[in-house]
Design a protein around this motif. Structure first.
Motif: not given
Lengths: 118, 109
Positions: A35-57
Protein backbone atom coordinates in the motif's frame (compact mmCIF):
# COMPACT_ATOMS: atom_id res chain seq x y z
CA UNK A 1 15.32 -7.38 8.50
CA UNK A 2 12.19 -6.08 6.80
CA UNK A 3 12.94 -2.83 5.02
CA UNK A 4 11.27 -0.53 2.50
CA UNK A 5 13.01 2.45 0.92
CA UNK A 6 10.97 5.04 -0.95
CA UNK A 7 12.35 7.42 -3.56
CA UNK A 8 11.16 9.79 -6.27
CA UNK A 9 9.67 12.59 -4.20
CA UNK A 10 10.36 16.25 -4.82
CA UNK A 11 8.93 19.63 -5.75
CA UNK A 12 6.47 19.68 -8.64
CA UNK A 13 4.14 22.31 -10.03
CA UNK A 14 0.37 21.90 -9.90
CA UNK A 15 -0.73 19.72 -12.81
CA UNK A 16 2.62 17.97 -12.96
CA UNK A 17 3.58 14.33 -12.53
CA UNK A 18 5.85 12.27 -10.33
CA UNK A 19 6.62 8.57 -10.03
CA UNK A 20 7.40 7.19 -6.60
CA UNK A 21 9.29 3.95 -6.09
CA UNK A 22 9.62 1.64 -3.11
CA UNK A 23 12.35 -1.00 -2.90
CA UNK A 24 11.45 -3.76 -0.45
CA UNK A 25 13.65 -6.38 1.19
CA UNK A 26 13.68 -8.84 4.05
CA UNK A 27 10.38 -10.55 3.23
CA UNK A 28 8.67 -12.41 0.39
CA UNK A 29 7.45 -9.38 -1.52
CA UNK A 30 5.44 -11.31 -4.10
CA UNK A 31 3.28 -12.88 -1.36
CA UNK A 32 1.79 -9.76 0.20
CA UNK A 33 -0.48 -6.85 -0.60
CA UNK A 34 1.30 -3.50 -0.54
CA UNK A 35 0.00 0.00 0.00
CA UNK A 36 0.80 3.69 -0.24
CA UNK A 37 -0.16 5.88 2.72
CA UNK A 38 0.46 9.61 2.86
CA UNK A 39 0.74 12.11 5.68
CA UNK A 40 -0.02 15.68 4.87
CA UNK A 41 0.05 18.82 6.99
CA UNK A 42 -3.74 19.22 7.01
CA UNK A 43 -5.35 15.79 6.61
CA UNK A 44 -2.87 13.72 8.64
CA UNK A 45 -2.51 10.05 7.75
CA UNK A 46 -4.46 9.04 4.67
CA UNK A 47 -4.52 5.68 2.89
CA UNK A 48 -3.96 6.27 -0.83
CA UNK A 49 -3.96 2.95 -2.67
CA UNK A 50 -3.14 -0.71 -2.44
CA UNK A 51 -2.36 -3.58 -4.79
CA UNK A 52 -2.65 -7.34 -4.52
CA UNK A 53 0.18 -9.83 -4.71
CA UNK A 54 -0.07 -10.30 -8.48
CA UNK A 55 -0.56 -6.65 -9.35
CA UNK A 56 -4.04 -7.30 -10.71
CA UNK A 57 -6.37 -5.90 -8.04
CA UNK A 58 -5.96 -2.27 -7.06
CA UNK A 59 -7.96 0.07 -4.84
CA UNK A 60 -7.75 3.84 -4.52
CA UNK A 61 -8.78 6.73 -2.31
CA UNK A 62 -11.63 8.50 -4.08
CA UNK A 63 -9.73 11.77 -4.42
CA UNK A 64 -6.87 10.16 -6.36
CA UNK A 65 -8.89 7.88 -8.64
CA UNK A 66 -8.08 8.57 -12.27
CA UNK A 67 -4.94 10.53 -11.35
CA UNK A 68 -2.77 7.98 -9.46
CA UNK A 69 -1.79 4.47 -10.53
CA UNK A 70 -0.24 1.87 -8.24
CA UNK A 71 1.81 -0.94 -9.74
CA UNK A 72 4.48 -3.43 -8.74
CA UNK A 73 7.32 -5.48 -10.18
CA UNK A 74 7.73 -8.65 -8.15
CA UNK A 75 10.93 -9.56 -9.99
CA UNK A 76 12.47 -6.36 -8.64
CA UNK A 77 10.71 -6.40 -5.24
CA UNK A 78 9.45 -2.94 -6.07
CA UNK A 79 6.26 -0.94 -5.65
CA UNK A 80 5.41 2.18 -7.64
CA UNK A 81 2.97 5.08 -7.55
CA UNK A 82 2.50 7.12 -10.72
CA UNK A 83 0.97 10.46 -9.79
CA UNK A 84 -0.48 12.71 -12.48
CA UNK A 85 -2.43 15.98 -12.41
CA UNK A 86 -0.97 16.75 -9.01
CA UNK A 87 -2.72 19.29 -6.80
CA UNK A 88 -1.60 21.31 -3.80
CA UNK A 89 -3.54 19.05 -1.44
CA UNK A 90 -1.47 16.07 -2.61
CA UNK A 91 1.46 17.59 -0.73
CA UNK A 92 2.54 15.00 1.84
CA UNK A 93 5.10 12.47 2.92
CA UNK A 94 4.30 9.28 1.03
CA UNK A 95 4.97 5.99 2.77
CA UNK A 96 5.20 2.53 1.27
CA UNK A 97 3.64 0.03 3.69
CA UNK A 98 3.20 -3.72 3.85
CA UNK A 99 -0.31 -5.07 4.36
CA UNK A 100 -0.13 -7.49 7.28
CA UNK A 101 -3.20 -9.44 6.23
CA UNK A 102 -4.81 -8.50 9.54
CA UNK A 103 -6.37 -5.27 8.34
CA UNK A 104 -3.27 -3.28 9.28
CA UNK A 105 0.06 -2.14 7.90
CA UNK A 106 2.88 -3.79 9.80
CA UNK A 107 6.00 -2.35 8.15
CA UNK A 108 6.49 1.14 6.78
CA UNK A 109 9.28 2.79 4.83
CA UNK A 110 10.83 6.07 5.94
CA UNK A 111 8.74 8.06 3.48
CA UNK A 112 9.44 10.44 0.60
CA UNK A 113 8.25 14.05 0.54
CA UNK A 114 6.11 15.32 -2.32
CA UNK A 115 5.53 19.06 -2.48
CA UNK A 116 3.10 20.45 -5.04
CA UNK A 117 3.59 24.18 -5.41
CA UNK A 118 4.16 26.83 -8.03
CA UNK B 1 -15.09 7.66 4.53
CA UNK B 2 -14.46 10.44 7.00
CA UNK B 3 -11.48 10.33 9.34
CA UNK B 4 -12.02 8.71 12.72
CA UNK B 5 -12.17 11.19 15.60
CA UNK B 6 -9.50 11.22 18.29
CA UNK B 7 -8.78 13.77 21.04
CA UNK B 8 -5.93 16.09 19.99
CA UNK B 9 -3.87 15.47 23.10
CA UNK B 10 -3.46 13.36 26.21
CA UNK B 11 -0.92 13.30 29.00
CA UNK B 12 0.17 11.45 32.09
CA UNK B 13 3.05 11.14 34.51
CA UNK B 14 5.53 8.26 34.31
CA UNK B 15 3.93 5.09 35.62
CA UNK B 16 0.39 6.34 35.11
CA UNK B 17 -2.07 5.17 32.47
CA UNK B 18 -3.55 7.08 29.57
CA UNK B 19 -6.48 6.06 27.38
CA UNK B 20 -7.09 7.37 23.87
CA UNK B 21 -10.48 7.11 22.19
CA UNK B 22 -11.19 6.65 18.50
CA UNK B 23 -14.76 7.33 17.44
CA UNK B 24 -16.32 6.41 14.14
CA UNK B 25 -19.64 5.14 12.88
CA UNK B 26 -21.28 1.77 12.49
CA UNK B 27 -19.75 1.64 9.01
CA UNK B 28 -16.21 2.32 10.21
CA UNK B 29 -15.79 0.96 13.76
CA UNK B 30 -18.76 -0.87 15.24
CA UNK B 31 -19.14 -3.45 12.47
CA UNK B 32 -15.47 -4.18 11.93
CA UNK B 33 -12.80 -5.93 13.95
CA UNK B 34 -9.98 -4.61 11.76
CA UNK B 35 -9.13 -1.79 14.16
CA UNK B 36 -5.43 -1.01 14.53
CA UNK B 37 -3.28 1.52 16.37
CA UNK B 38 0.03 3.14 15.42
CA UNK B 39 2.65 5.07 17.37
CA UNK B 40 4.73 7.69 15.61
CA UNK B 41 7.75 9.58 16.88
CA UNK B 42 8.52 12.96 15.25
CA UNK B 43 10.13 12.54 11.85
CA UNK B 44 9.69 8.77 11.89
CA UNK B 45 7.32 6.35 10.22
CA UNK B 46 4.30 5.03 12.13
CA UNK B 47 4.78 1.76 13.99
CA UNK B 48 2.00 -0.80 14.38
CA UNK B 49 1.24 -1.50 18.05
CA UNK B 50 -2.27 -3.02 18.04
CA UNK B 51 -4.19 -4.89 15.32
CA UNK B 52 -7.59 -6.60 15.18
CA UNK B 53 -8.76 -4.43 18.11
CA UNK B 54 -6.78 -6.19 20.87
CA UNK B 55 -3.78 -8.03 19.43
CA UNK B 56 -0.17 -6.93 19.79
CA UNK B 57 2.54 -7.64 17.20
CA UNK B 58 5.62 -9.45 18.40
CA UNK B 59 7.89 -7.13 20.38
CA UNK B 60 5.23 -4.66 21.47
CA UNK B 61 5.08 -4.43 25.29
CA UNK B 62 1.92 -5.62 27.03
CA UNK B 63 1.59 -2.11 28.48
CA UNK B 64 -0.31 -1.37 25.28
CA UNK B 65 -3.86 -2.71 25.10
CA UNK B 66 -6.84 -2.14 22.85
CA UNK B 67 -10.59 -2.47 23.18
CA UNK B 68 -13.81 -1.54 21.40
CA UNK B 69 -17.36 -0.74 22.46
CA UNK B 70 -19.92 0.24 19.87
CA UNK B 71 -18.62 3.01 17.63
CA UNK B 72 -15.60 3.75 19.82
CA UNK B 73 -12.26 1.97 19.96
CA UNK B 74 -9.75 2.72 22.70
CA UNK B 75 -6.02 2.36 23.29
CA UNK B 76 -4.69 2.24 26.84
CA UNK B 77 -1.04 2.74 27.65
CA UNK B 78 -0.31 1.54 31.17
CA UNK B 79 2.81 2.34 33.17
CA UNK B 80 3.72 5.30 30.96
CA UNK B 81 7.37 5.60 30.02
CA UNK B 82 9.22 8.54 28.43
CA UNK B 83 9.54 6.69 25.12
CA UNK B 84 5.73 6.46 24.91
CA UNK B 85 5.58 10.13 23.96
CA UNK B 86 4.54 10.85 20.40
CA UNK B 87 1.53 10.68 18.16
CA UNK B 88 -0.98 7.84 18.16
CA UNK B 89 -3.32 7.02 15.32
CA UNK B 90 -6.16 4.55 15.07
CA UNK B 91 -7.20 2.96 11.80
CA UNK B 92 -10.17 0.99 10.53
CA UNK B 93 -10.24 -1.37 7.57
CA UNK B 94 -13.58 -2.13 6.05
CA UNK B 95 -14.44 -3.17 2.54
CA UNK B 96 -11.74 -2.12 0.14
CA UNK B 97 -10.22 0.87 1.94
CA UNK B 98 -8.67 2.08 5.16
CA UNK B 99 -9.44 5.17 7.21
CA UNK B 100 -7.18 6.70 9.85
CA UNK B 101 -7.93 8.71 12.94
CA UNK B 102 -7.12 12.39 13.39
CA UNK B 103 -4.26 11.58 15.76
CA UNK B 104 -3.53 12.15 19.45
CA UNK B 105 -0.31 13.62 20.83
CA UNK B 106 0.68 11.96 24.09
CA UNK B 107 2.92 13.84 26.49
CA UNK B 108 4.68 12.18 29.41
CA UNK B 109 4.84 14.85 32.09
Amino acid sequence: EVQSVESGGGLVQPGGSLRLSCAASGFTFRSVWMAWVRQGPVKGLEWVANIDQDGIVTNYLDSVKGRFTVSRDNAKNSLYLQMNALRADDTAVYYCARDSGWGAHDYWGQGTLVTVSS
Amino acid sequence: QSALTQPPSASGSPGQSVTISCTGTSSSVANYNYISWYHQHPGKAPKLIIYEVTKRPSGVPDRFSGSKAGNTASLTVSGLQPEDEGDYYCSSHGGLSYVFGTGTTVTVL
